[in-house]
Design a protein around this motif. Structure first.
Motif, PDB file in Angstrom:
ATOM      1  N   LEU A   1       9.793  -4.401   2.980  1.00 16.54           N
ATOM      2  CA  LEU A   1      10.281  -3.276   2.184  1.00 16.54           C
ATOM      3  C   LEU A   1      10.976  -3.756   0.915  1.00 16.54           C
ATOM      4  N   ASN A   2      11.313  -5.044   0.854  1.00 16.87           N
ATOM      5  CA  ASN A   2      11.939  -5.619  -0.338  1.00 16.87           C
ATOM      6  C   ASN A   2      10.916  -6.167  -1.329  1.00 16.87           C
ATOM      7  N   ALA A   3       9.640  -6.015  -1.012  1.00 17.06           N
ATOM      8  CA  ALA A   3       8.588  -6.506  -1.903  1.00 17.06           C
ATOM      9  C   ALA A   3       8.514  -5.639  -3.153  1.00 17.06           C
TER      10      ALA A   3
ATOM     11  N   LEU B   1       9.736   2.995  -3.437  1.00 18.15           N
ATOM     12  CA  LEU B   1       8.497   3.766  -3.582  1.00 18.15           C
ATOM     13  C   LEU B   1       8.318   4.703  -2.395  1.00 18.15           C
ATOM     14  N   CYS B   2       8.469   4.183  -1.192  1.00 13.73           N
ATOM     15  CA  CYS B   2       8.281   4.994   0.016  1.00 13.73           C
ATOM     16  C   CYS B   2       9.334   6.085   0.130  1.00 13.73           C
ATOM     17  N   SER B   3      10.562   5.760  -0.189  1.00 14.82           N
ATOM     18  CA  SER B   3      11.640   6.741  -0.119  1.00 14.82           C
ATOM     19  C   SER B   3      11.389   7.903  -1.079  1.00 14.82           C
TER      20      SER B   3
ATOM     21  N   ASP C   1       7.991  15.664   1.007  1.00 13.18           N
ATOM     22  CA  ASP C   1       8.689  16.236   2.163  1.00 13.18           C
ATOM     23  C   ASP C   1       8.025  15.757   3.462  1.00 13.18           C
ATOM     24  N   ALA C   2       7.900  14.451   3.574  1.00 11.15           N
ATOM     25  CA  ALA C   2       7.203  13.840   4.710  1.00 11.15           C
ATOM     26  C   ALA C   2       8.108  12.832   5.407  1.00 11.15           C
ATOM     27  N   ASP C   3       7.751  12.484   6.624  1.00 14.47           N
ATOM     28  CA  ASP C   3       8.485  11.509   7.419  1.00 14.47           C
ATOM     29  C   ASP C   3       8.400  10.126   6.767  1.00 14.47           C
ATOM     30  N   LEU C   4       9.547   9.479   6.591  1.00 13.06           N
ATOM     31  CA  LEU C   4       9.597   8.191   5.913  1.00 13.06           C
ATOM     32  C   LEU C   4       8.743   7.143   6.619  1.00 13.06           C
ATOM     33  N   LYS C   5       8.790   7.070   7.925  1.00 15.09           N
ATOM     34  CA  LYS C   5       8.009   6.065   8.660  1.00 15.09           C
ATOM     35  C   LYS C   5       6.506   6.280   8.459  1.00 15.09           C
ATOM     36  N   THR C   6       6.079   7.517   8.463  1.00 15.57           N
ATOM     37  CA  THR C   6       4.668   7.835   8.230  1.00 15.57           C
ATOM     38  C   THR C   6       4.258   7.403   6.826  1.00 15.57           C
ATOM     39  N   ILE C   7       5.109   7.701   5.856  1.00 14.74           N
ATOM     40  CA  ILE C   7       4.840   7.288   4.476  1.00 14.74           C
ATOM     41  C   ILE C   7       4.742   5.770   4.387  1.00 14.74           C
ATOM     42  N   GLN C   8       5.676   5.065   5.006  1.00 10.61           N
ATOM     43  CA  GLN C   8       5.665   3.603   4.956  1.00 10.61           C
ATOM     44  C   GLN C   8       4.365   3.036   5.512  1.00 10.61           C
ATOM     45  N   VAL C   9       3.923   3.551   6.652  1.00 10.48           N
ATOM     46  CA  VAL C   9       2.682   3.065   7.263  1.00 10.48           C
ATOM     47  C   VAL C   9       1.487   3.338   6.352  1.00 10.48           C
TER      48      VAL C   9
END
Length: 91
Positions: free
Chosen positions: A4-6, A56-58, A65-73
């Protein structure tokens, strides 16, 4: 998953065009074309700022308006595909 720090940036030598609000990209090295959907186009455009993956994901999670974990994946899947095809740089 990517760190996530990339920091994510586009390769500068890509040929892109926007058609009907969507990015079409030609990788000049391989000759492959990539056609992005609306969300992939949005993510691609946000890479101009060379964001940290976490930021970016946040932002995407808030904007869609989506779940952060879903966005990250989902974002990591897209970025991995772009990285494998040498279209982005990950630092």
């Amino acid at each position: 998953m990517l760190s996530l720090n990339a920091r994510i940036s586009k390769r500068q030598d890509q040929l892109t065009s926007e058609i009907d609000g969507r990015i079409i990209l030609l990788d000049s090295d391989s000759g492959k074309y990539f056609a992005f959907d609306d969300i992939s186009t949005d993510i691609w455009n946000r890479l101009d700022a060379q964001p940290l993956l976490a930021d970016l994901c946040s932002t995407l999670a808030t904007d869609y308006d989506a779940d952060l974990k879903t966005i990250q994946v989902d974002v990591c899947k897209l970025l991995n595909m772009l990285a494998v095809n040498n279209l982005i740089e990950i630092n």
